[in-house]
Design a protein around this motif. Structure first.
Motif, PDB file in Angstrom:
ATOM      1  N   UNK A   8      15.821  24.439 -64.994  1.00 47.77           N
ATOM      2  CA  UNK A   8      15.313  24.606 -66.338  1.00 47.77           C
ATOM      3  C   UNK A   8      15.485  25.999 -66.909  1.00 47.77           C
ATOM      4  N   UNK A   9      16.198  26.876 -66.198  1.00 48.31           N
ATOM      5  CA  UNK A   9      16.449  28.242 -66.661  1.00 48.31           C
ATOM      6  C   UNK A   9      17.942  28.453 -66.889  1.00 48.31           C
ATOM      7  N   UNK A  10      18.314  29.630 -67.364  1.00 48.61           N
ATOM      8  CA  UNK A  10      19.727  29.943 -67.575  1.00 48.61           C
ATOM      9  C   UNK A  10      20.424  30.137 -66.231  1.00 48.61           C
ATOM     10  N   UNK A  11      21.644  29.660 -66.121  1.00 46.15           N
ATOM     11  CA  UNK A  11      22.431  29.857 -64.905  1.00 46.15           C
ATOM     12  C   UNK A  11      22.579  31.348 -64.600  1.00 46.15           C
ATOM     13  N   UNK A  12      22.511  31.701 -63.310  1.00 48.98           N
ATOM     14  CA  UNK A  12      22.752  33.086 -62.929  1.00 48.98           C
ATOM     15  C   UNK A  12      24.135  33.542 -63.337  1.00 48.98           C
ATOM     16  N   UNK A  13      25.123  32.646 -63.242  1.00 51.62           N
ATOM     17  CA  UNK A  13      26.483  32.993 -63.638  1.00 51.62           C
ATOM     18  C   UNK A  13      26.599  33.278 -65.121  1.00 51.62           C
ATOM     19  N   UNK A  14      25.798  32.576 -65.920  1.00 48.36           N
ATOM     20  CA  UNK A  14      25.799  32.831 -67.362  1.00 48.36           C
ATOM     21  C   UNK A  14      25.249  34.218 -67.658  1.00 48.36           C
ATOM     22  N   UNK A  15      24.169  34.585 -66.973  1.00 51.03           N
ATOM     23  CA  UNK A  15      23.599  35.931 -67.136  1.00 51.03           C
ATOM     24  C   UNK A  15      24.622  36.987 -66.726  1.00 51.03           C
ATOM     25  N   UNK A  16      25.375  36.711 -65.652  1.00 50.08           N
ATOM     26  CA  UNK A  16      26.408  37.643 -65.206  1.00 50.08           C
ATOM     27  C   UNK A  16      27.502  37.798 -66.266  1.00 50.08           C
ATOM     28  N   UNK A  17      27.825  36.701 -66.938  1.00 53.69           N
ATOM     29  CA  UNK A  17      28.827  36.785 -68.008  1.00 53.69           C
ATOM     30  C   UNK A  17      28.316  37.642 -69.157  1.00 53.69           C
ATOM     31  N   UNK A  18      27.041  37.468 -69.516  1.00 53.32           N
ATOM     32  CA  UNK A  18      26.467  38.300 -70.576  1.00 53.32           C
ATOM     33  C   UNK A  18      26.510  39.778 -70.191  1.00 53.32           C
ATOM     34  N   UNK A  23      13.660  37.992 -62.244  1.00 54.95           N
ATOM     35  CA  UNK A  23      12.890  36.936 -62.896  1.00 54.95           C
ATOM     36  C   UNK A  23      13.846  35.990 -63.606  1.00 54.95           C
ATOM     37  N   UNK A  24      13.438  34.728 -63.791  1.00 59.49           N
ATOM     38  CA  UNK A  24      14.327  33.780 -64.478  1.00 59.49           C
ATOM     39  C   UNK A  24      14.452  34.092 -65.957  1.00 59.49           C
ATOM     40  N   UNK A  25      15.592  33.674 -66.523  1.00 61.36           N
ATOM     41  CA  UNK A  25      15.821  33.770 -67.962  1.00 61.36           C
ATOM     42  C   UNK A  25      15.628  32.368 -68.525  1.00 61.36           C
ATOM     43  N   UNK A  26      14.591  32.191 -69.312  1.00 58.99           N
ATOM     44  CA  UNK A  26      14.203  30.854 -69.761  1.00 58.99           C
ATOM     45  C   UNK A  26      14.871  30.488 -71.089  1.00 58.99           C
ATOM     46  N   UNK A  27      15.147  29.216 -71.248  1.00 59.14           N
ATOM     47  CA  UNK A  27      15.760  28.707 -72.470  1.00 59.14           C
ATOM     48  C   UNK A  27      14.839  29.003 -73.656  1.00 59.14           C
ATOM     49  N   UNK A  28      15.435  29.511 -74.738  1.00 62.00           N
ATOM     50  CA  UNK A  28      14.680  29.803 -75.938  1.00 62.00           C
ATOM     51  C   UNK A  28      14.097  31.204 -75.991  1.00 62.00           C
ATOM     52  N   UNK A  29      14.197  31.958 -74.895  1.00 64.11           N
ATOM     53  CA  UNK A  29      13.666  33.314 -74.902  1.00 64.11           C
ATOM     54  C   UNK A  29      14.605  34.268 -75.653  1.00 64.11           C
ATOM     55  N   UNK A  30      14.042  35.366 -76.088  1.00 62.09           N
ATOM     56  CA  UNK A  30      14.833  36.445 -76.669  1.00 62.09           C
ATOM     57  C   UNK A  30      15.403  37.275 -75.526  1.00 62.09           C
ATOM     58  N   UNK A  60      23.628  47.681 -77.252  1.00 60.02           N
ATOM     59  CA  UNK A  60      22.601  46.674 -77.011  1.00 60.02           C
ATOM     60  C   UNK A  60      22.997  45.363 -77.677  1.00 60.02           C
ATOM     61  N   UNK A  61      22.900  44.259 -76.928  1.00 57.73           N
ATOM     62  CA  UNK A  61      23.133  42.918 -77.452  1.00 57.73           C
ATOM     63  C   UNK A  61      21.808  42.165 -77.446  1.00 57.73           C
ATOM     64  N   UNK A  62      21.534  41.410 -78.508  1.00 55.03           N
ATOM     65  CA  UNK A  62      20.299  40.622 -78.595  1.00 55.03           C
ATOM     66  C   UNK A  62      20.632  39.217 -79.114  1.00 55.03           C
ATOM     67  N   UNK A  63      20.011  38.214 -78.508  1.00 53.72           N
ATOM     68  CA  UNK A  63      20.212  36.830 -78.949  1.00 53.72           C
ATOM     69  C   UNK A  63      19.169  35.950 -78.267  1.00 53.72           C
ATOM     70  N   UNK A  64      19.109  34.692 -78.685  1.00 55.25           N
ATOM     71  CA  UNK A  64      18.226  33.715 -78.060  1.00 55.25           C
ATOM     72  C   UNK A  64      19.006  32.932 -77.008  1.00 55.25           C
ATOM     73  N   UNK A  65      18.345  32.608 -75.901  1.00 55.30           N
ATOM     74  CA  UNK A  65      19.005  31.848 -74.832  1.00 55.30           C
ATOM     75  C   UNK A  65      19.236  30.420 -75.328  1.00 55.30           C
ATOM     76  N   UNK A  66      20.494  29.957 -75.408  1.00 52.62           N
ATOM     77  CA  UNK A  66      20.775  28.617 -75.934  1.00 52.62           C
ATOM     78  C   UNK A  66      20.503  27.532 -74.893  1.00 52.62           C
ATOM     79  N   UNK A  67      20.193  26.317 -75.310  1.00 51.35           N
ATOM     80  CA  UNK A  67      19.909  25.233 -74.356  1.00 51.35           C
ATOM     81  C   UNK A  67      21.118  24.815 -73.537  1.00 51.35           C
ATOM     82  N   UNK A  68      22.318  25.119 -74.000  1.00 49.98           N
ATOM     83  CA  UNK A  68      23.517  24.698 -73.288  1.00 49.98           C
ATOM     84  C   UNK A  68      23.760  25.384 -71.964  1.00 49.98           C
ATOM     85  N   UNK A  69      22.984  26.422 -71.621  1.00 51.55           N
ATOM     86  CA  UNK A  69      23.213  27.149 -70.365  1.00 51.55           C
ATOM     87  C   UNK A  69      22.149  26.813 -69.327  1.00 51.55           C
ATOM     88  N   UNK A  70      21.377  25.758 -69.562  1.00 50.19           N
ATOM     89  CA  UNK A  70      20.272  25.410 -68.666  1.00 50.19           C
ATOM     90  C   UNK A  70      20.801  24.919 -67.313  1.00 50.19           C
TER      91      UNK A  70
END
Length: 295
Positions: free
Chosen positions: A152-162, A196-203, A138-148
């Motif tokens: 206003x949400x995280x890029x789908x490609x960024x989520x795919x990288x995670x 669902x979208x992954x929002x900036x600042x979310x866990x 399990x990996x846990x972190x906060x969504x950084x603003x640099x992937x917006x």
């Protein structure tokens, strides 16, 4: 994985003329590795449209800088949904296939729809245990603003990288203690559904679990959940995926991997669903790179 999403997004936005979100990525076949320092080309083409959706075929090729001879490394299909100014799905103009390759690829896109829906249902039915012991990470972190992204949400490609990173950690830890385990590589990713979208600042919490093993491969189910940091226990499922990893042996083959034997009803259910998905996937004929690049 990020290159794939960026190329597909550019194609979808170019056709729809509006903001788009990634809804699905399937059959990411990693045919060969891309060496550091290579030239990379990501080619995207529209192959089918629905009322609000666009099916985009992406081919990633690479070449040595000295030869400039590009060879396909990865192909996959992405589905994007156009969004209006109100954030709701927006209608897109229909695409009509004209060339021989257009018609063949459009037929492939339609043929994949039923299989994709079945795989999605199987994956959602999984009894996905939160604590998988040695076979899960399990990996846990906060969504950084640099992937917006533009929305206003995280890029789908960024989520795919995670997802790919979490699956790698799971595969490498399962494969063994020796140095070769760190060489685990993905050969397939599929069934990537964005709910669902992954929002900036979310866990963000990414769970990756071994759900099936063959002699030489590890099948890993990955789920992405998010939550407001103020309410970390109220998790929402945003993305799911199934990836297959192997460990190269250095001679063009792959090493045997430790086998997982399910115990108990929950683990047996996971194993059976994974086996069914493998069988369904084998019925889907891969899209040849030559057809993908044909005019």
């Amino acid at each position: 994985m990020e290159w794939i999403d960026k190329a597909g997004y550019a194609c979808a936005v170019g056709w729809s003329g509006s903001y788009c979100v990634t809804a699905y990525v399937g059959n990411v076949l990693h045919r060969r590795p891309i060496a550091p320092g290579s030239l990379v080309e990501a080619h995207a083409r529209l192959i089918h449209t629905g009322r609000t959706s666009m099916h985009v075929l992406v081919t990633v090729s690479s070449a040595d800088v000295s030869t400039r001879e590009f060879r396909a490394a990865t192909t996959c299909i992405l589905i994007f949904v156009a969004k209006g100014s109100d954030g709701r799905p927006a209608a897109v103009r229909p695409w009509v296939p004209r060339s021989r390759s257009d018609k063949k690829l459009a037929s492939v896109a339609v043929d994949h729809i039923d299989a994709r829906a079945t795989i999605k249902d199987l994956m959602l039915d999984d009894v996905f245990a939160g604590k998988a012991g040695a076979r899960g990470r399990t990996l846990r972190f906060l969504v950084p603003p640099g992937v917006v992204n533009w929305g206003g949400n995280a890029h789908g490609g960024t989520v795919m990288r995670w997802i790919d990173e979490a699956a790698y950690v799971c595969a490498a830890s399962w494969a063994g203690e020796d140095e070769a385990a760190s060489d685990a590589v993905a050969v397939y990713s599929g069934g990537i559904h964005f709910f669902a979208p992954v929002r900036i600042g979310e866990l963000v919490e990414i769970n990756a679990q071994i759900v099936y093993t063959s002699t030489h491969s590890m099948h890993i189910s990955i789920r992405v959940h998010t939550a407001d940091p103020r309410r970390p226990d109220e998790m929402t499922l945003t993305t799911q995926c199934l990836s297959v990893f192997v460990v190269p042996d250095g001679d063009g083959g792959t090493r045997p991997v430790p086998q997982w034997t399910p115990s108990g009803d929950e683990e047996l259910s996971l194993w059976e669903h994974a086996r069914d998905i493998v069988q369904l996937r084998e019925r889907i004929v891969p899209i040849s790179a030559s057809l993908a690049r044909e005019d």
